[in-house]
Design an enzyme around this catalytic site. Structure first.
Site, short mmCIF file in Angstrom:
data_model
loop_
_atom_site.label_atom_id
_atom_site.label_comp_id
_atom_site.label_asym_id
_atom_site.label_seq_id
_atom_site.Cartn_x
_atom_site.Cartn_y
_atom_site.Cartn_z
N CYS A 2 35.43 39.72 25.24
CA CYS A 2 35.47 38.62 24.29
C CYS A 2 35.18 37.28 24.99
O CYS A 2 35.63 37.06 26.11
CB CYS A 2 36.81 38.49 23.58
SG CYS A 2 37.30 39.95 22.69
N ARG A 27 30.03 38.76 27.43
CA ARG A 27 31.44 39.15 27.53
C ARG A 27 31.85 40.10 26.40
O ARG A 27 32.95 40.64 26.40
CB ARG A 27 32.33 37.90 27.46
CG ARG A 27 32.09 36.92 28.58
CD ARG A 27 32.99 35.73 28.41
NE ARG A 27 34.37 36.14 28.58
CZ ARG A 27 35.01 36.15 29.74
NH1 ARG A 27 34.38 35.78 30.84
NH2 ARG A 27 36.26 36.53 29.82
N TRP A 74 34.57 41.84 21.85
CA TRP A 74 34.46 43.19 22.43
C TRP A 74 35.69 43.91 21.89
O TRP A 74 36.81 43.63 22.31
CB TRP A 74 34.49 43.09 23.95
CG TRP A 74 34.26 44.39 24.66
CD1 TRP A 74 33.05 44.92 25.02
CD2 TRP A 74 35.26 45.31 25.15
NE1 TRP A 74 33.24 46.11 25.67
CE2 TRP A 74 34.57 46.38 25.77
CE3 TRP A 74 36.64 45.34 25.10
CZ2 TRP A 74 35.24 47.46 26.34
CZ3 TRP A 74 37.32 46.42 25.68
CH2 TRP A 74 36.60 47.45 26.28
N ASN A 100 41.23 35.87 23.20
CA ASN A 100 40.69 36.86 24.14
C ASN A 100 41.88 37.47 24.85
O ASN A 100 42.73 36.75 25.36
CB ASN A 100 39.75 36.16 25.13
CG ASN A 100 39.36 37.07 26.28
OD1 ASN A 100 39.39 38.29 26.17
ND2 ASN A 100 39.00 36.46 27.40
N GLY A 101 41.95 38.80 24.88
CA GLY A 101 43.06 39.48 25.56
C GLY A 101 43.61 40.56 24.66
O GLY A 101 42.96 40.98 23.69
N GLU A 488 27.11 52.82 44.59
CA GLU A 488 26.70 51.63 43.84
C GLU A 488 25.41 51.90 43.06
O GLU A 488 25.28 51.48 41.90
CB GLU A 488 26.55 50.44 44.81
CG GLU A 488 26.03 49.15 44.22
CD GLU A 488 26.86 48.60 43.05
OE1 GLU A 488 27.95 49.11 42.78
OE2 GLU A 488 26.36 47.67 42.40
N LYS A 492 25.05 51.59 39.00
CA LYS A 492 24.06 50.72 38.36
C LYS A 492 23.23 51.51 37.35
O LYS A 492 22.98 51.06 36.25
CB LYS A 492 23.15 50.20 39.46
CG LYS A 492 22.88 48.81 39.75
CD LYS A 492 23.75 47.65 39.68
CE LYS A 492 25.10 47.73 39.15
NZ LYS A 492 26.09 46.93 39.82
N GLU A 495 25.29 52.42 34.15
CA GLU A 495 25.70 51.36 33.23
C GLU A 495 24.55 50.74 32.44
O GLU A 495 24.75 50.36 31.30
CB GLU A 495 26.60 50.29 33.88
CG GLU A 495 26.01 49.46 34.96
CD GLU A 495 27.00 48.40 35.47
OE1 GLU A 495 26.81 47.94 36.60
OE2 GLU A 495 27.95 48.02 34.76
N HIS A 511 29.61 71.94 49.02
CA HIS A 511 30.97 72.42 48.70
C HIS A 511 31.21 72.49 47.20
O HIS A 511 32.34 72.50 46.75
CB HIS A 511 32.02 71.53 49.38
CG HIS A 511 31.93 71.58 50.87
ND1 HIS A 511 32.35 72.67 51.60
CD2 HIS A 511 31.40 70.70 51.77
CE1 HIS A 511 32.12 72.45 52.89
NE2 HIS A 511 31.54 71.26 53.01
N LYS A 608 31.09 41.79 30.73
CA LYS A 608 30.99 41.31 32.11
C LYS A 608 32.34 41.19 32.79
O LYS A 608 32.52 41.56 33.93
CB LYS A 608 30.28 39.95 32.09
CG LYS A 608 30.11 39.30 33.45
CD LYS A 608 29.10 40.06 34.27
CE LYS A 608 28.88 39.47 35.64
NZ LYS A 608 28.18 40.43 36.52
C1 AGP Z 1 29.25 45.97 37.88
O1 AGP Z 1 27.91 46.23 37.66
C2 AGP Z 1 30.12 46.24 36.79
N1 AGP Z 1 29.72 45.61 35.61
C3 AGP Z 1 31.62 46.28 37.05
O2 AGP Z 1 31.85 47.45 37.76
C4 AGP Z 1 32.29 45.10 37.81
O3 AGP Z 1 31.86 45.07 39.13
C5 AGP Z 1 33.81 45.26 37.72
O4 AGP Z 1 34.20 45.22 36.37
C6 AGP Z 1 34.57 44.23 38.52
O5 AGP Z 1 34.31 42.93 38.08
P1 AGP Z 1 34.78 41.68 38.93
O6 AGP Z 1 34.03 41.72 40.22
O7 AGP Z 1 34.45 40.50 38.11
O8 AGP Z 1 36.25 41.85 39.16
#
Ligand code: AGP
Length: 613
Positions: A2, A27, A74, A100-101, A488, A492, A495, A511, A608
């Site tokens: 949000c 967000r 969100w 937000n929250g 990583e 990527k 997501e 394994h 985000k």
């Molecule tokens: C990264 O591509 C992601 N969107 C997600 O994993 C992100 O890194 C994670 O939510 C942590 O966010 P922050 O670094 O703002 O704490």
């Protein structure tokens, strides 16, 4: 999770709020809404869907008010729908609220309010807030501004959970009240205008001067004046902080997507993060950390705690800190750390990494580590963010605002900063050979140029993306530091392309997971660490024999006929190699997402900044 935005000033609020919402849309983007103070009371326009839908709502053009609040959602409680969209109002329509929250005790509060005659239109947790404000407001004898403030304060003291809230009222047409607890909210200020937002970049084009609220501090806003109160409603003073970010940094500047722009900003982000802290002539300087040799010698374990991509940066940090400082490092996922009763005490140093500095799990883990007596260091990209206000010490990546949901430049900047921190510890501890230290510094200073060179893989990656974008499963392999990059790369891809992918330590495949390898499946391997390359190649041979299609990212001269695609990138030392080897993987995820016609910057179900636990 949000985005909230608010404006109080002399101009029409609506266009400013809509512009803010568009910038905050990363967000959350399942519904949006706006409420302004009009001559005849509070307006309310909201709908399911993106901000564009709200912009096209004819009612938007009728809004004239100079004070307003807005929200992009969100969903947590209740599916995306017009009724569940914010703002929410109390039954008498005196108060409009955006939030937000998460209100954890909303059911209990809703039951209490229902018993007192209040009715509810939505399934959200938020709708209890305006009604609870109304409940307390009605109890006051005098209905003056102090009663408004007291009603908001009493309401907030009843709320369990996290919240950043903006409240406006038809009875106080010149004011707005904002408050936060464990959710982000900043107040931008200029002479006769105040801008409120979940984050800085959304309002950076209006002002560089910001107020940051601590938990349960209340701001009573007028266009020319801001008064702050603590939870006892005693007036408090707050300084402003000047933010140096360039306003154009939060624009696309000709790039199709923020993610691509941010990938290409990595040389600058790394240069800025290194700043003047690294030079061959002097020791690496983090004087703000105030760490002594005696203290570091007393540390028997370092924890690095973070979520998602930031946690992957932590894994690269573990590698370099352990090798240079010979202190055991444990990397933990913040949401797990909190519930494992971790062994943390005054001999443990805890480092928390968060690009946004607002990730709820990371903040909660930080609070726990402090309670256990550990020293805490925050690594964040956002000055004044919650994590930096909680930690004993803070150091910053200087990547500039990162808008795309998929983190790119923040990750590489975090890896650089962790290497710098390892050098700083090692120099204090005086246990590492100066030649090695100087070699790492030299390589670090070469990184921006080497990242530029790495970008030349773009066309090959784009072609490879065309070949595999319809795949259902992809595997990523690596050993040692390369495995952290495999993780990583896999995140990527998941997501932003919605392709299922797994990352494995190359030697672990046999394994169990090798059972999943079948004809035509794509396996992507990272081969940067020369000491492990032969072993990893043997593992790749095993998947080739089972029909896998292979892409290899390497700085070494490999037998190119063995693999379907080899992406050759510049060489560097293993500690720093993630900063280069991740770039082809970022580009691959990006171009696959584009081939599939997806929204790269706003992937489904994600936000985000994850400000709920
Ligand atoms: C990264 O591509 C992601 N969107 C997600 O994993 C992100 O890194 C994670 O939510 C942590 O966010 P922050 O670094 O703002 O704490």
């Amino acid at each position: 999770m949000c985005g909230i935005v608010g404006y109080i000033g002399t101009k029409k609020a609506c266009p400013i709020l809509l512009a803010g919402l568009s910038r905050l849309e990363y967000r959350g983007y399942d519904s949006a809404g706006i409420s302004t103070i009009e001559k005849n009371g509070l307006s309310l326009v909201k709908d399911k869907g993106r901000v564009k839908i709200l912009e096209n709502n004819p009612a938007i053009n009728t809004l004239e008010g100079t004070i307003g609040i807005a929200h992009t959602r969100w969903a947590t409680h209740g599916k995306p729908s017009k009724e569940n969209s914010h703002p929410h109002q109390d039954n008498s329509k005196i108060f409009s609220v955006v939030h937000n929250g998460i209100i954890e005790n909303y059911q209990e509060l809703r039951n209490m309010l229902e018993k007192n005659g209040y009715t509810f239109l939505s399934q959200t947790d938020t709708e209890v807030i305006p009604n609870l404000i109304n409940y307390y407001y009605k109890k006051e004898q005098e209905h003056d501004i102090h009663a408004f403030l007291k009603a908001v304060r009493n309401c907030c003291l009843d709320l369990k959970g996290s919240f950043a809230i903006e409240v406006i009222s038809s009875e106080f047409p010149k004011n707005m009240i904002v408050v936060r607890k464990d959710s982000p909210l900043v107040i931008g200020t200029c002479e006769s205008e105040k801008y409120i937002s979940s984050d800085i970049p959304a309002i950076l084009s209006y002002t560089r001067d910001f107020y940051f609220l601590n938990d349960l501090e209340f701001a009573l806003l007028e266009n020319t004046n801001t008064t702050f109160f603590n939870s006892n409603l005693e007036e408090i003073n707050k300084p402003t902080s000047n933010i140096e970010w360039d306003a154009t940094a939060s624009e696309k500047n000709g790039y199709e997507d923020f993610m691509l722009k941010e990938i290409y900003e990595q040389p600058t982000a790394i240069r800025e993060t290194i700043g003047s802290k690294i030079s061959l002539e002097s020791k690496c300087d983090f004087e703000e950390l105030e760490l002594t040799k005696d203290y570091l010698e007393s540390v028997n374990k370092i924890y690095i705690i973070a979520c998602g991509t930031a946690m992957h940066a932590g894994l690269a940090g573990k590698n370099v800190i352990e090798k240079l400082c010979r202190i055991p490092v444990e990397v933990d996922i913040a949401s797990e750390f909190r519930y494992r009763n971790p062994i943390v005490n005054e001999k443990t140093l805890c480092i928390f990494i968060s690009q946004s500095g607002e990730t709820a799990d990371t903040i909660a883990a930080l609070k726990l580590a402090k309670l256990c007596g550990s020293r805490t260091i925050a690594i964040s990209n956002v000055i004044g963010s919650s994590i930096t206000r909680e930690a004993d010490y803070s150091i910053y990546t200087h990547a500039g605002p990162e808008i795309a949901v998929a983190s790119t430049k923040a990750y590489t900047s975090q890896v650089v900063l962790l290497n710098m921190l390892a050098l700083y510890f090692a120099e204090i501890l005086e246990i590492v050979d100066m030649d090695l230290i100087n070699n790492i510094k030299k390589e670090m200073l070469l990184l921006p140029k080497k990242i530029e060179e790495t970008f030349s893989c773009k066309n090959s990656i784009q072609e490879f993306a065309k070949k595999i974008y319809q795949e259902k499963d992809v595997f990523f392999l690596g050993r040692g530091i390369d495995e952290t990059v495999a993780k990583e790369g896999s995140l990527k891809l998941k997501e932003i392309s919605y392709i299922h992918s797994e990352s494995y330590a190359a030697g672990e495949l046999k394994h169990g997971p090798i059972a999943l390898i079948e004809n035509g499946i794509t396996v992507i391997s990272i081969l940067m660490d020369s000491s492990l390359i032969e072993k990893t190649i043997s593992n790749i041979q095993e998947v080739i024999s089972r029909g896998a299609k292979t892409l290899v990212v390497t700085s070494h001269d490999c037998n190119t006929t063995m693999f379907d695609e080899v992406i050759k990138i510049p060489d560097t030392i293993p500690y720093l190699s993630p900063i280069l080897s991740v770039i082809p993987l970022q580009l691959l995820a990006y171009y696959i997402s584009k081939e599939k016609g997806l929204d790269v910057d706003k992937p489904r179900n994600l936000a985000k900044s994850v400000t709920v636990e």
